[in-house]
Structure formats: structure tokens, C-alpha cells
Design a protein around this motif. Structure first.
Motif, PDB file in Angstrom:
ATOM      1  N   ASP A   1       0.845  -1.194   0.000  1.00 18.62           N
ATOM      2  CA  ASP A   1       0.000   0.000   0.000  1.00 18.62           C
ATOM      3  C   ASP A   1       0.886   1.250   0.000  1.00 18.62           C
ATOM      4  OD1 ASP A   1      -1.830   2.034   0.546  1.00 18.62           O
ATOM      5  OD2 ASP A   1      -2.677   1.061   2.317  1.00 18.62           O
ATOM      6  N   SER A   2       0.579   2.195  -0.901  1.00 19.29           N
ATOM      7  CA  SER A   2       1.415   3.385  -1.064  1.00 19.29           C
ATOM      8  C   SER A   2       1.095   4.492  -0.068  1.00 19.29           C
ATOM      9  CB  SER A   2       1.258   3.938  -2.483  1.00 19.29           C
ATOM     10  OG  SER A   2       1.504   2.941  -3.437  1.00 19.29           O
ATOM     11  N   GLY A   3      -0.072   4.402   0.574  1.00 20.57           N
ATOM     12  CA  GLY A   3      -0.498   5.506   1.418  1.00 20.57           C
ATOM     13  C   GLY A   3      -0.924   6.695   0.573  1.00 20.57           C
ATOM     14  N   MET A   4      -1.321   7.780   1.237  1.00 21.68           N
ATOM     15  CA  MET A   4      -1.796   8.967   0.527  1.00 21.68           C
ATOM     16  C   MET A   4      -1.843  10.135   1.497  1.00 21.68           C
ATOM     17  SD  MET A   4      -5.923   8.653   0.624  1.00 21.68           S
ATOM     18  CE  MET A   4      -6.002  10.327   1.288  1.00 21.68           C
ATOM     19  N   LYS A   5      -2.083  11.308   0.945  1.00 27.24           N
ATOM     20  CA  LYS A   5      -2.411  12.469   1.753  1.00 27.24           C
ATOM     21  C   LYS A   5      -3.459  13.255   0.977  1.00 27.24           C
ATOM     22  CE  LYS A   5       1.157  15.675   0.036  1.00 27.24           C
ATOM     23  NZ  LYS A   5       2.292  16.556   0.424  1.00 27.24           N
ATOM     24  N   TRP A   6      -4.062  14.240   1.625  1.00 23.75           N
ATOM     25  CA  TRP A   6      -5.114  15.022   0.987  1.00 23.75           C
ATOM     26  C   TRP A   6      -4.549  16.306   0.403  1.00 23.75           C
ATOM     27  CZ3 TRP A   6      -9.424  12.766  -0.226  1.00 23.75           C
ATOM     28  CH2 TRP A   6      -9.903  11.700   0.556  1.00 23.75           C
ATOM     29  N   HIS A   7      -4.903  16.560  -0.836  1.00 22.97           N
ATOM     30  CA  HIS A   7      -4.555  17.814  -1.498  1.00 22.97           C
ATOM     31  C   HIS A   7      -5.502  18.896  -0.998  1.00 22.97           C
ATOM     32  CE1 HIS A   7      -4.249  20.744  -4.834  1.00 22.97           C
ATOM     33  NE2 HIS A   7      -3.044  20.235  -5.042  1.00 22.97           N
ATOM     34  N   GLU A   8      -5.063  20.139  -1.043  1.00 17.47           N
ATOM     35  CA  GLU A   8      -5.905  21.245  -0.571  1.00 17.47           C
ATOM     36  C   GLU A   8      -7.194  21.368  -1.367  1.00 17.47           C
ATOM     37  OE1 GLU A   8      -3.604  24.734  -3.147  1.00 17.47           O
ATOM     38  OE2 GLU A   8      -3.422  24.695  -0.956  1.00 17.47           O
ATOM     39  N   ASP A   9      -7.227  20.793  -2.575  1.00 16.30           N
ATOM     40  CA  ASP A   9      -8.449  20.834  -3.388  1.00 16.30           C
ATOM     41  C   ASP A   9      -9.438  19.732  -3.023  1.00 16.30           C
ATOM     42  OD1 ASP A   9      -7.528  23.039  -4.734  1.00 16.30           O
ATOM     43  OD2 ASP A   9      -6.722  21.903  -6.434  1.00 16.30           O
ATOM     44  N   GLY A  10      -9.050  18.861  -2.063  1.00 17.30           N
ATOM     45  CA  GLY A  10      -9.997  17.871  -1.562  1.00 17.30           C
ATOM     46  C   GLY A  10      -9.885  16.483  -2.149  1.00 17.30           C
ATOM     47  N   HIS A  11      -8.870  16.231  -2.972  1.00 13.75           N
ATOM     48  CA  HIS A  11      -8.689  14.884  -3.506  1.00 13.75           C
ATOM     49  C   HIS A  11      -7.377  14.306  -2.986  1.00 13.75           C
ATOM     50  CE1 HIS A  11      -5.624  16.282  -6.375  1.00 13.75           C
ATOM     51  NE2 HIS A  11      -6.419  17.328  -6.604  1.00 13.75           N
ATOM     52  N   ALA A  12      -7.231  13.006  -3.124  1.00 15.12           N
ATOM     53  CA  ALA A  12      -6.048  12.325  -2.618  1.00 15.12           C
ATOM     54  C   ALA A  12      -4.877  12.481  -3.582  1.00 15.12           C
ATOM     55  CB  ALA A  12      -6.345  10.852  -2.404  1.00 15.12           C
ATOM     56  N   ILE A  13      -3.668  12.483  -3.021  1.00 15.38           N
ATOM     57  CA  ILE A  13      -2.442  12.464  -3.807  1.00 15.38           C
ATOM     58  C   ILE A  13      -1.430  11.584  -3.081  1.00 15.38           C
ATOM     59  CG2 ILE A  13      -2.767  14.738  -4.872  1.00 15.38           C
ATOM     60  CD1 ILE A  13      -0.844  15.894  -2.802  1.00 15.38           C
ATOM     61  N   ALA A  14      -0.314  11.320  -3.727  1.00 15.89           N
ATOM     62  CA  ALA A  14       0.717  10.488  -3.111  1.00 15.89           C
ATOM     63  C   ALA A  14       1.271  11.147  -1.853  1.00 15.89           C
ATOM     64  CB  ALA A  14       1.842  10.230  -4.111  1.00 15.89           C
ATOM     65  N   ALA A  15       1.607  10.334  -0.877  1.00 12.03           N
ATOM     66  CA  ALA A  15       2.182  10.836   0.367  1.00 12.03           C
ATOM     67  C   ALA A  15       3.603  11.350   0.132  1.00 12.03           C
ATOM     68  CB  ALA A  15       2.202   9.721   1.413  1.00 12.03           C
ATOM     69  N   ASP A  16       4.101  12.104   1.081  1.00 13.79           N
ATOM     70  CA  ASP A  16       5.456  12.638   0.955  1.00 13.79           C
ATOM     71  C   ASP A  16       6.507  11.523   1.004  1.00 13.79           C
ATOM     72  OD1 ASP A  16       4.531  15.267   0.816  1.00 13.79           O
ATOM     73  OD2 ASP A  16       4.507  15.466   3.008  1.00 13.79           O
ATOM     74  N   ASP A  17       6.298  10.563   1.871  1.00 10.85           N
ATOM     75  CA  ASP A  17       7.213   9.434   1.996  1.00 10.85           C
ATOM     76  C   ASP A  17       6.506   8.167   1.540  1.00 10.85           C
ATOM     77  OD1 ASP A  17       9.340  10.949   3.189  1.00 10.85           O
ATOM     78  OD2 ASP A  17       8.202  10.952   5.070  1.00 10.85           O
ATOM     79  N   VAL A  18       7.053   7.537   0.515  1.00 13.86           N
ATOM     80  CA  VAL A  18       6.446   6.341  -0.051  1.00 13.86           C
ATOM     81  C   VAL A  18       7.428   5.179   0.050  1.00 13.86           C
ATOM     82  CG1 VAL A  18       5.412   5.327  -2.114  1.00 13.86           C
ATOM     83  CG2 VAL A  18       5.087   7.754  -1.644  1.00 13.86           C
ATOM     84  N   HIS A  19       6.974   4.043   0.566  1.00 15.30           N
ATOM     85  CA  HIS A  19       7.815   2.860   0.751  1.00 15.30           C
ATOM     86  C   HIS A  19       8.420   2.422  -0.585  1.00 15.30           C
ATOM     87  CE1 HIS A  19       8.838  -1.320   1.764  1.00 15.30           C
ATOM     88  NE2 HIS A  19       8.791  -0.954   3.035  1.00 15.30           N
ATOM     89  N   PRO A  20       9.664   1.938  -0.589  1.00 18.71           N
ATOM     90  CA  PRO A  20      10.295   1.509  -1.850  1.00 18.71           C
ATOM     91  C   PRO A  20       9.493   0.448  -2.600  1.00 18.71           C
ATOM     92  CG  PRO A  20      11.936   1.648  -0.104  1.00 18.71           C
ATOM     93  CD  PRO A  20      10.595   1.855   0.547  1.00 18.71           C
ATOM     94  N   ASN A  21       8.756  -0.391  -1.867  1.00 18.56           N
ATOM     95  CA  ASN A  21       7.967  -1.457  -2.495  1.00 18.56           C
ATOM     96  C   ASN A  21       6.519  -1.041  -2.739  1.00 18.56           C
ATOM     97  OD1 ASN A  21       7.825  -4.134  -3.551  1.00 18.56           O
ATOM     98  ND2 ASN A  21       6.703  -4.766  -1.721  1.00 18.56           N
ATOM     99  N   ALA A  22       6.236   0.238  -2.628  1.00 15.09           N
ATOM    100  CA  ALA A  22       4.865   0.717  -2.800  1.00 15.09           C
ATOM    101  C   ALA A  22       4.358   0.438  -4.210  1.00 15.09           C
ATOM    102  CB  ALA A  22       4.790   2.209  -2.513  1.00 15.09           C
ATOM    103  N   PHE A  23       3.091   0.147  -4.297  1.00  7.94           N
ATOM    104  CA  PHE A  23       2.453  -0.130  -5.590  1.00  7.94           C
ATOM    105  C   PHE A  23       2.594   1.063  -6.538  1.00  7.94           C
ATOM    106  CE2 PHE A  23      -1.721  -0.895  -7.967  1.00  7.94           C
ATOM    107  CZ  PHE A  23      -1.172  -1.863  -8.792  1.00  7.94           C
ATOM    108  N   TRP A  24       2.598   2.254  -5.989  1.00 13.89           N
ATOM    109  CA  TRP A  24       2.738   3.476  -6.791  1.00 13.89           C
ATOM    110  C   TRP A  24       4.052   3.475  -7.564  1.00 13.89           C
ATOM    111  CZ3 TRP A  24       0.033   6.770  -9.190  1.00 13.89           C
ATOM    112  CH2 TRP A  24       0.433   8.076  -9.446  1.00 13.89           C
ATOM    113  N   HIS A  25       5.070   2.792  -7.033  1.00 15.09           N
ATOM    114  CA  HIS A  25       6.378   2.726  -7.663  1.00 15.09           C
ATOM    115  C   HIS A  25       6.559   1.464  -8.515  1.00 15.09           C
ATOM    116  CE1 HIS A  25       8.351   5.539  -4.448  1.00 15.09           C
ATOM    117  NE2 HIS A  25       7.675   6.203  -5.366  1.00 15.09           N
ATOM    118  N   ALA A  26       5.546   0.647  -8.617  1.00 16.49           N
ATOM    119  CA  ALA A  26       5.670  -0.620  -9.340  1.00 16.49           C
ATOM    120  C   ALA A  26       5.989  -0.389 -10.807  1.00 16.49           C
ATOM    121  CB  ALA A  26       4.371  -1.425  -9.219  1.00 16.49           C
ATOM    122  N   ASP A  27       6.814  -1.247 -11.355  1.00 11.71           N
ATOM    123  CA  ASP A  27       7.041  -1.232 -12.794  1.00 11.71           C
ATOM    124  C   ASP A  27       5.743  -1.647 -13.491  1.00 11.71           C
ATOM    125  OD1 ASP A  27       9.236  -1.454 -15.118  1.00 11.71           O
ATOM    126  OD2 ASP A  27       7.804  -3.098 -15.319  1.00 11.71           O
TER     127      ASP A  27
END
Length: 307
Positions: free
Chosen positions: A97-123
Motif C-alpha cells: 500500500d502506497s499511502g496517501m495524503k489530501w490535497h488542498e483541493d480535496g482529492h487524494a495524492i501520493a504521500a510525501d514518503d512512499v515505501h520503496p515497495n509501494a504499488f505506486w512505484h511498481a514497474d
């Protein structure tokens, strides 16, 4: 050896609980009708919030045991829906799980710190190839996943969309990874959606019941977040109202993520099957089947010949 169902559905979701929220009733309906239902979950939801105080030690910054716990919650949810074929992309623990944080516009975005094995970084090709193996094994007629924004911007939802769409494309190429089986072209692909009118009806019912905190800040007559789509964008609505109880049981199984007094149950209490037992979809590949007076299909398999 059991007989392969004549019509088969594959769903690709990011975390345990996404499937029950988005298409739990549809999944239960098709299982009850004898259709094949396969769920692929891309991560174990290790970074999710924990709503059960006595389980707070499972958090990522403590014992980091939430993923294994949510694996059990997913098992229980699938039992509630009757789904017997559910898998993790590449096997349990392949992507985190990559985690997330909230953008000021009210939608989710990637967190500041993302685990090396996070799905967001998957090839992308690697992850899509894991899905190719599933597609060629199961040979689904219909695929359901998220839109390109992942509904509300969660990076894992967006990545699941990319993996599902690319995996479907690669699975149909005869010369791609012949070792993974015969090519399979999925006849219809849908993105899960929520019709704007359905959400406005639900909000009005909640507000009329005196509830001002559920979906706080949302105005039934004002602008809605992008996950709620204009009716003109909807192509199919599956009425699985008679399986609403199974969907609610599946949601209860995801106890670390969903509370019994949360927004989903508030919608159900005030709208019942009218809101929560009907699930909407956008058709993005394939030929529409027969539609009703509203211009929507009522069956994801409409127009498909069993094979």
C-alpha cells in the motif's frame, strides 16, 4: 474438477474493502446467478487507517501488521459475498500500500514518503504481466476497475487502473509472453462509477433525516467531487438490491476501515436498496447491450455470448 462458468467477471481493486464499497452487491448477484467472479487486489492495505482502538498496534509505524489483518478481513468479506476466487496481484505481499495524503483541493495524492515497495512505484509492465497470467487463466468476458483518476485520486487506485487497462491489452497479444497461456481479449471493460443523481438522492435523504455530519460539506444541490459522474456518463446500472444484506455484511467484515455508523451505513439506512444495492458503471471497451428507458444497460454481460 468444477465446470467453468459460462460468463466470467474480473475485478481489479487497490486495497481490501474497495471491492465491497464499489461493487459488493454486483459481485454477490453474479455469484448467486452462477457466473464466475474473480477479484484481484493489488495491495494488502498496509497504510490504511485503523478504526478499532484495540488494533492500533498494527499500524505501519508500530507493529506493521495491518496488511496481514486486512487479508483476513478480505477473506471474511468474500465469504459474505460468496466469492471463492480472490487473489493478490503477484501474490500476497508483492506490492505494498502506497499511502496517501489530501490535497488542498480535496482529492487524494501520493504521500510525501512512499515505501520503496509501494504499488505506486511498481514497474507497470511487470505488474500488468502478473495480471496477464490471471486474465489468460480465468478468461473473463468483463473487467471492472477504476477510472483514470482512481475515483478520488488515491495513487494506488490510479495505478490499479493503469495495470488493469495495460494488462487487458497485453493479454490479448498472441506473441506476448506465450508462456502465460493462450491470448484472451476481454469483450467489455467498465470503470466503476456513482451516478450523480443517485448520490444527490442519498444526500437529500440523509439531510432530511437530520444527519448533517455524514458526507459533511457536500450539498445535494451543489458541486460534487469528480467520483460522482453525470448521468450522461453512465452506461450500466446493476440492480442487486436483493443482495444488499450481503454487501453490508462484507462491509462489516472490513472492520478496521469501515464503522457501523459511517457514511456507507448512513446511506443504506436512509436510502436502503435504492442507493446501495444499485451500482453504476461506465463502459470503456466493447459494444453496449440492450438498454432500458434510461439508456443504461442493466447487466454487465449484456450482449455477450457465453464461451
Amino acid at each position: 474438477m468444477s465446470e467453468t462458468p459460462a460468463l466470467r467477471l474480473l475485478l481489479v481493486h487497490a486495497h481490501p474493502d474497495d471491492e465491497s464499497i464499489g461493487q459488493g452487491a454486483t459481485m454477490a448477484k453474479y455469484v448467486a446467478e452462477g457466473r464466475g467472479v474473480t477479484l484481484v487486489t493489488c495491495t494488502a492495505g498496509e497504510m490504511g487507517e485503523i478504526l478499532v482502538p484495540e488494533l492500533e498496534h498494527l499500524a505501519a509505524d508500530k507493529d506493521d501488521g495491518l496488511g496481514e489483518h486486512r487479508r483476513g478481513e478480505l477473506d471474511a468479506a468474500m465469504k459474505a459475498l460468496g466469492v471463492t476466487d480472490h487473489r493478490f496481484l503477484g501474490g500476497f505481499g508483492t506490492y505494498r500500500d502506497s499511502g496517501m495524503k489530501w490535497h488542498e483541493d480535496g482529492h487524494a495524492i501520493a504521500a510525501d514518503d512512499v515505501h520503496p515497495n509501494a504499488f505506486w512505484h511498481a514497474d507497470l509492465t511487470e505488474a500488468a504481466t502478473h495480471l496477464v497470467a490471471v486474465i489468460r487463466e480465468v478468461r473473463p468476458h468483463v473487467l471492472v476497475t477504476y477510472d483514470e483518476f482512481g475515483g478520488y485520486g488515491h495513487p494506488d487506485h490510479i495505478q490499479a487502473h493503469r495495470v488493469a487497462m495495460y494488462g487487458a491489452q497485453l493479454a490479448a497479444v498472441p506473441s506476448y509472453r506465450r508462456d502465460l497461456g493462450e491470448p484472451w481479449d476481454i469483450a467489455k471493460i467498465y470503470w466503476g462509477a456513482i451516478a450523480e443523481t443517485r448520490m444527490r438522492e442519498g444526500l437529500r435523504a440523509i439531510r432530511a433525516a437530520g444527519d448533517t455530519t455524514t458526507f459533511e460539506g457536500m450539498d445535494p444541490d451543489g458541486d460534487l467531487p469528480p467520483m460522482f459522474r453525470p448521468d450522461a456518463d453512465i452506461d450500466c446500472e446493476v440492480d442487486a438490491s436483493e443482495h444488499l444484506d450481503k454487501k453490508l455484511d462484507a462491509l462489516r467484515a472490513h472492520a478496521t476501515q469501515i464503522t457501523a455508523d459511517g457514511p456507507f451505513f448512513a446511506l443504506s439506512n436512509n436510502m436502503g436498496s435504492q442507493a446501495f444495492g444499485r451500482e453504476q458503471f461506465r463502459l470503456v471497451k466493447g459494444t453496449p447491450g440492450e438498454t432500458g428507458d434510461d439508456g443504461w444497460e442493466s447487466d454487465l454481460f449484456a450482449g455477450i455470448t457465453p464461451s
